[in-house]
Design a protein around this motif. Sequence first.
Motif, PDB file in Angstrom:
ATOM      1  N   UNK A  12       0.829  -1.206   0.000  1.00 14.35           N
ATOM      2  CA  UNK A  12       0.000   0.000   0.000  1.00 14.35           C
ATOM      3  C   UNK A  12       0.859   1.250   0.000  1.00 14.35           C
ATOM      4  N   UNK A  13       0.662   2.125  -0.964  1.00 11.18           N
ATOM      5  CA  UNK A  13       1.432   3.376  -0.946  1.00 11.18           C
ATOM      6  C   UNK A  13       0.810   4.384   0.019  1.00 11.18           C
ATOM      7  N   UNK A  14       0.619   3.944   1.252  1.00  5.55           N
ATOM      8  CA  UNK A  14      -0.073   4.798   2.214  1.00  5.55           C
ATOM      9  C   UNK A  14       0.901   5.519   3.132  1.00  5.55           C
ATOM     10  N   UNK A  15       2.190   5.234   3.010  1.00  2.73           N
ATOM     11  CA  UNK A  15       3.168   5.951   3.831  1.00  2.73           C
ATOM     12  C   UNK A  15       4.516   5.894   3.164  1.00  2.73           C
ATOM     13  N   UNK A  54      -5.255  13.305  -1.829  1.00  2.00           N
ATOM     14  CA  UNK A  54      -5.025  12.844  -3.209  1.00  2.00           C
ATOM     15  C   UNK A  54      -3.623  13.111  -3.753  1.00  2.00           C
ATOM     16  N   UNK A  55      -3.121  14.338  -3.565  1.00  2.00           N
ATOM     17  CA  UNK A  55      -1.802  14.657  -4.129  1.00  2.00           C
ATOM     18  C   UNK A  55      -0.707  13.802  -3.489  1.00  2.00           C
ATOM     19  N   UNK A  56      -0.835  13.535  -2.193  1.00  2.00           N
ATOM     20  CA  UNK A  56       0.175  12.711  -1.514  1.00  2.00           C
ATOM     21  C   UNK A  56       0.121  11.279  -2.000  1.00  2.00           C
ATOM     22  N   UNK A  57      -1.088  10.781  -2.201  1.00  2.00           N
ATOM     23  CA  UNK A  57      -1.237   9.403  -2.667  1.00  2.00           C
ATOM     24  C   UNK A  57      -0.573   9.238  -4.038  1.00  2.00           C
ATOM     25  N   UNK A  58      -0.825  10.211  -4.913  1.00  2.00           N
ATOM     26  CA  UNK A  58      -0.232  10.165  -6.253  1.00  2.00           C
ATOM     27  C   UNK A  58       1.296  10.221  -6.172  1.00  2.00           C
ATOM     28  N   UNK A  59       1.804  11.128  -5.371  1.00  2.00           N
ATOM     29  CA  UNK A  59       3.256  11.275  -5.238  1.00  2.00           C
ATOM     30  C   UNK A  59       3.876   9.982  -4.685  1.00  2.00           C
TER      31      UNK A  59
END
Length: 332
Positions: A12-15, A54-59
């Motif tokens: 998961x790209x959650x952190x 949203x922007x952080x998730x994309x990055x």
Amino acid sequence: MDEKKRMLSGIQPSGDLHLGNYLGAIRNWAERAETFDCYYFMADLHTITVRQTPADLRRRTLEQLAQYIACGLDPEKNTLFVQSHVHQHAELGWVLNCYTMFGELSRMTQFKDKSAKNAENINGGLFTYPALMAADILLYQPDFVPVGEDQKQHVELCRDVANRFNGIYGDVFKVPEPFIPEVGARVMSLGTPENKMSKSDPAGCVFLMDKPEDILRKFKRAVTDCDTERCVRYAPDEKPGVANLMGIYAAVTGMDYAAVEREFEGQGYGAFKPRVGEAVVECLRPIREETTRLLADKGYLESVYRAGAERAGYMAEKTLRKVYKKVGFLAR
Ligand code: TRP
């Protein structure tokens, strides 16, 4: 060509990725490609079970792809893709929702933990997440699913769902085995060494993209212990902080504990902690530099995730077609 066994795992790209992710897992992935046909995907669909910016998730999704490559995962030898780019995940996820029982989902410890932590947002996705995870896996008919201890229950559920489906419709899915990886250091928080290193505790957490000075500062402030001997000795029960630092040092230098004890014999923690910090800086430097270089080359990263989605989508579609036919959907 002899067929390699297939392996698949989602992250998961959650952190932001940290030293615990690296030493505990990612570091061992590169060599796996020699023995297995490996699929790794950024599980972005799963992250929105918890509110994301949203922007952080994309990055982070793009950054994680760059970091995996920088850590040695060769996109020519591994299939790297973004989950939401392969629409079959969501589609099979829906189907498997209908073959996963409320009672089974209610027993998932991660659901219980996460709903306790996010009491204001206990959404349906958080509850049915294991059905989507089962779809992630079963679409690719893998032999093994490498996961940490915390995900074992979800892989067990995936096997139960696969068996249930196969029991009704014949052999549609390969029933995969969980694969709890061999070695891999267990890295604890620098601030509270009783807990695993975690992004939710930034002071005790060393991120792969941290600047050298930040890494050094975090190590200088690392908790050791308050015994009187003040010496570098491996005793995880008595001295968990020191044992953790020794574990990290051993993992990045390739030394064993006896050698670490010898190196710091007669020296206190004042010498030991910065030395561990420096060794970590040197270990992470090439990864950070390569990640930065890759992130500047968006065209290349795009070509990687497009090719990955294409390969993954081809396989996923084969399985999904079969499933749609078995359950009785009219062919288009
Ligand atoms: N649930 C996993 C985690 O939180 C991530 C994940 C999603 C996964 N789908 C998967 C892992 C499929 C292995 C296989 O860590």
